[in-house]
Scaffold this motif. Structure first.
Motif, PDB file in Angstrom:
ATOM      1  N   MET A 144      -2.434 -28.554 -33.192  1.00 15.51           N
ATOM      2  CA  MET A 144      -2.228 -28.533 -34.640  1.00 15.51           C
ATOM      3  C   MET A 144      -2.878 -27.298 -35.258  1.00 15.51           C
ATOM      4  O   MET A 144      -2.287 -26.637 -36.118  1.00 15.51           O
ATOM      5  CB  MET A 144      -2.786 -29.808 -35.286  1.00 15.51           C
ATOM      6  N   LYS A 145      -4.115 -26.993 -34.804  1.00 11.73           N
ATOM      7  CA  LYS A 145      -4.809 -25.816 -35.319  1.00 11.73           C
ATOM      8  C   LYS A 145      -4.009 -24.559 -34.987  1.00 11.73           C
ATOM      9  O   LYS A 145      -3.822 -23.675 -35.839  1.00 11.73           O
ATOM     10  CB  LYS A 145      -6.212 -25.699 -34.724  1.00 11.73           C
ATOM     11  N   LEU A 146      -3.557 -24.501 -33.729  1.00  8.69           N
ATOM     12  CA  LEU A 146      -2.764 -23.339 -33.319  1.00  8.69           C
ATOM     13  C   LEU A 146      -1.474 -23.254 -34.134  1.00  8.69           C
ATOM     14  O   LEU A 146      -1.068 -22.173 -34.561  1.00  8.69           O
ATOM     15  CB  LEU A 146      -2.447 -23.397 -31.825  1.00  8.69           C
ATOM     16  N   GLU A 147      -0.828 -24.407 -34.339  1.00  8.85           N
ATOM     17  CA  GLU A 147       0.411 -24.438 -35.118  1.00  8.85           C
ATOM     18  C   GLU A 147       0.138 -24.014 -36.542  1.00  8.85           C
ATOM     19  O   GLU A 147       0.887 -23.223 -37.124  1.00  8.85           O
ATOM     20  CB  GLU A 147       1.028 -25.840 -35.050  1.00  8.85           C
ATOM     21  N   GLN A 148      -0.946 -24.538 -37.127  1.00 11.85           N
ATOM     22  CA  GLN A 148      -1.309 -24.168 -38.497  1.00 11.85           C
ATOM     23  C   GLN A 148      -1.617 -22.670 -38.567  1.00 11.85           C
ATOM     24  O   GLN A 148      -1.209 -21.986 -39.501  1.00 11.85           O
ATOM     25  CB  GLN A 148      -2.501 -24.993 -38.985  1.00 11.85           C
ATOM     26  N   GLU A 149      -2.363 -22.207 -37.572  1.00 15.87           N
ATOM     27  CA  GLU A 149      -2.704 -20.775 -37.533  1.00 15.87           C
ATOM     28  C   GLU A 149      -1.428 -19.951 -37.386  1.00 15.87           C
ATOM     29  O   GLU A 149      -1.261 -18.923 -38.050  1.00 15.87           O
ATOM     30  CB  GLU A 149      -3.664 -20.495 -36.378  1.00 15.87           C
ATOM     31  N   ARG A 150      -0.519 -20.396 -36.533  1.00 16.53           N
ATOM     32  CA  ARG A 150       0.745 -19.676 -36.347  1.00 16.53           C
ATOM     33  C   ARG A 150       1.543 -19.681 -37.646  1.00 16.53           C
ATOM     34  O   ARG A 150       2.067 -18.650 -38.071  1.00 16.53           O
ATOM     35  CB  ARG A 150       1.550 -20.319 -35.217  1.00 16.53           C
ATOM     36  N   GLN A 151       1.597 -20.843 -38.301  1.00 19.20           N
ATOM     37  CA  GLN A 151       2.324 -20.921 -39.565  1.00 19.20           C
ATOM     38  C   GLN A 151       1.669 -20.037 -40.628  1.00 19.20           C
ATOM     39  O   GLN A 151       2.338 -19.361 -41.405  1.00 19.20           O
ATOM     40  CB  GLN A 151       2.407 -22.378 -40.039  1.00 19.20           C
ATOM     41  N   ARG A 152       0.323 -20.063 -40.637  1.00 15.37           N
ATOM     42  CA  ARG A 152      -0.400 -19.227 -41.604  1.00 15.37           C
ATOM     43  C   ARG A 152      -0.102 -17.751 -41.353  1.00 15.37           C
ATOM     44  O   ARG A 152       0.191 -16.983 -42.277  1.00 15.37           O
ATOM     45  CB  ARG A 152      -1.901 -19.497 -41.521  1.00 15.37           C
ATOM     46  N   GLN A 153      -0.160 -17.388 -40.086  1.00 10.98           N
ATOM     47  CA  GLN A 153       0.124 -15.992 -39.746  1.00 10.98           C
ATOM     48  C   GLN A 153       1.567 -15.634 -40.097  1.00 10.98           C
ATOM     49  O   GLN A 153       1.859 -14.543 -40.589  1.00 10.98           O
ATOM     50  CB  GLN A 153      -0.121 -15.734 -38.262  1.00 10.98           C
ATOM     51  N   GLN A 154       2.467 -16.585 -39.858  1.00  9.49           N
ATOM     52  CA  GLN A 154       3.871 -16.349 -40.152  1.00  9.49           C
ATOM     53  C   GLN A 154       4.050 -16.159 -41.664  1.00  9.49           C
ATOM     54  O   GLN A 154       4.768 -15.269 -42.109  1.00  9.49           O
ATOM     55  CB  GLN A 154       4.713 -17.518 -39.640  1.00  9.49           C
ATOM     56  N   LYS A 155       3.349 -16.980 -42.466  1.00 12.51           N
ATOM     57  CA  LYS A 155       3.429 -16.855 -43.914  1.00 12.51           C
ATOM     58  C   LYS A 155       2.854 -15.511 -44.348  1.00 12.51           C
ATOM     59  O   LYS A 155       3.406 -14.846 -45.235  1.00 12.51           O
ATOM     60  CB  LYS A 155       2.679 -18.003 -44.589  1.00 12.51           C
ATOM     61  N   GLU A 156       1.736 -15.139 -43.715  1.00 11.26           N
ATOM     62  CA  GLU A 156       1.109 -13.850 -44.035  1.00 11.26           C
ATOM     63  C   GLU A 156       2.087 -12.719 -43.736  1.00 11.26           C
ATOM     64  O   GLU A 156       2.261 -11.799 -44.530  1.00 11.26           O
ATOM     65  CB  GLU A 156      -0.169 -13.633 -43.237  1.00 11.26           C
ATOM     66  N   GLU A 157       2.709 -12.833 -42.577  1.00  9.49           N
ATOM     67  CA  GLU A 157       3.667 -11.799 -42.196  1.00  9.49           C
ATOM     68  C   GLU A 157       4.832 -11.748 -43.187  1.00  9.49           C
ATOM     69  O   GLU A 157       5.293 -10.669 -43.561  1.00  9.49           O
ATOM     70  CB  GLU A 157       4.178 -12.030 -40.787  1.00  9.49           C
ATOM     71  N   GLN A 158       5.290 -12.938 -43.598  1.00  2.00           N
ATOM     72  CA  GLN A 158       6.388 -12.990 -44.552  1.00  2.00           C
ATOM     73  C   GLN A 158       5.960 -12.380 -45.886  1.00  2.00           C
ATOM     74  O   GLN A 158       6.713 -11.664 -46.541  1.00  2.00           O
ATOM     75  CB  GLN A 158       6.876 -14.422 -44.755  1.00  2.00           C
ATOM     76  N   LYS A 159       4.726 -12.678 -46.269  1.00  7.96           N
ATOM     77  CA  LYS A 159       4.213 -12.130 -47.530  1.00  7.96           C
ATOM     78  C   LYS A 159       4.156 -10.616 -47.426  1.00  7.96           C
ATOM     79  O   LYS A 159       4.508  -9.906 -48.379  1.00  7.96           O
ATOM     80  CB  LYS A 159       2.823 -12.684 -47.828  1.00  7.96           C
ATOM     81  N   ILE A 160       3.670 -10.155 -46.278  1.00  5.51           N
ATOM     82  CA  ILE A 160       3.576  -8.706 -46.095  1.00  5.51           C
ATOM     83  C   ILE A 160       4.974  -8.113 -46.140  1.00  5.51           C
ATOM     84  O   ILE A 160       5.200  -7.097 -46.802  1.00  5.51           O
ATOM     85  CB  ILE A 160       2.858  -8.364 -44.777  1.00  5.51           C
ATOM     86  N   ILE A 161       5.866  -8.749 -45.455  1.00  2.39           N
ATOM     87  CA  ILE A 161       7.231  -8.237 -45.419  1.00  2.39           C
ATOM     88  C   ILE A 161       7.836  -8.277 -46.825  1.00  2.39           C
ATOM     89  O   ILE A 161       8.470  -7.336 -47.272  1.00  2.39           O
ATOM     90  CB  ILE A 161       8.099  -9.019 -44.429  1.00  2.39           C
ATOM     91  N   LEU A 162       7.609  -9.365 -47.524  1.00  3.86           N
ATOM     92  CA  LEU A 162       8.204  -9.525 -48.840  1.00  3.86           C
ATOM     93  C   LEU A 162       7.357  -8.872 -49.926  1.00  3.86           C
ATOM     94  O   LEU A 162       7.784  -8.746 -51.058  1.00  3.86           O
ATOM     95  CB  LEU A 162       8.408 -10.999 -49.153  1.00  3.86           C
ATOM     96  N   GLY A 163       6.179  -8.521 -49.580  1.00  3.79           N
ATOM     97  CA  GLY A 163       5.312  -7.842 -50.524  1.00  3.79           C
ATOM     98  C   GLY A 163       4.743  -8.765 -51.565  1.00  3.79           C
ATOM     99  O   GLY A 163       4.480  -8.369 -52.684  1.00  3.79           O
ATOM    100  N   LYS A 164       4.536  -9.925 -51.248  1.00  2.00           N
ATOM    101  CA  LYS A 164       4.005 -10.896 -52.195  1.00  2.00           C
ATOM    102  C   LYS A 164       2.507 -10.984 -52.032  1.00  2.00           C
ATOM    103  O   LYS A 164       1.987 -10.806 -50.964  1.00  2.00           O
ATOM    104  CB  LYS A 164       4.638 -12.262 -51.986  1.00  2.00           C
ATOM    105  N   GLY A 165       1.867 -11.337 -53.159  1.00  2.00           N
ATOM    106  CA  GLY A 165       0.462 -11.638 -53.132  1.00  2.00           C
ATOM    107  C   GLY A 165      -0.395 -10.452 -52.847  1.00  2.00           C
ATOM    108  O   GLY A 165      -1.417 -10.558 -52.207  1.00  2.00           O
TER     109      GLY A 165
END
Length: 164
Positions: free
Chosen positions: A129-150
């Protein structure tokens, strides 16, 4: 010869007298024995009865003693059988207790092992779960970076510069 005949006759007479005397003595003895027996008949019968009763008592006593010996032997045999059965029962109870103890120990070990396995599975699940959460968090971060949000990327400012 006359003497001889006289002697012979005298011998015959003496023999006859002797036989007659013996017969009379025998009859007299038989008669006296019979009279004596008749007199003592009751006494003899009592003595015979006493001896028969005594022999009967002795035989009864011996029979009772023998019966008592047999009864004691049977009691001893029964007691020995009961003791043997008690010992077998105690041995079986001891074996049963030992088996129950072993089963309880095995069940306790199994329960501990199952608990350990459940705990390991829980930890593995938490780790996933921690790994999944971390992966999801990283994925969101990557999406934010890609989308330029936040404010994930510096703002690009475009300005026109004049050349002077």
């Amino acid at each position: 010869m006359l003497i001889w005949l006289l002697l012979r006759q005298q011998e015959i007479e003496e023999k006859l007298i002797e036989e007659e005397t013996a017969r009379r003595v025998e009859e007299l003895v038989a008669k006296r024995v019979e009279e004596e027996l008749e007199k003592r008949k009751d006494e003899i019968e009592r003595e015979v009865l006493r001896r028969v009763e005594e022999a009967k008592r002795i035989m009864e006593k011996q029979l009772l003693e023998e019966l008592e010996r047999q009864r004691q032997a049977e009691l001893a045999a029964q007691k020995a059988r009961e003791e043997e059965e008690r010992a077998k029962r105690e041995e079986l109870e001891r074996i049963l207790e030992e088996n129950n103890r072993k089963i309880a120990e095995a069940q306790a070990k199994l329960a501990e092992e199952q608990l350990r396995i459940v705990e390991e599975q829980r930890k593995i699940h938490e780790e996933r779960m921690k790994l999944e959460q971390e992966r999801q968090r990283q994925q969101k971060e990557e999406q934010k970076i890609i989308l330029g949000k936040g404010k994930s990327r510096p703002k690009l400012s475009f300005s026109l510069k004049t050349q002077d």
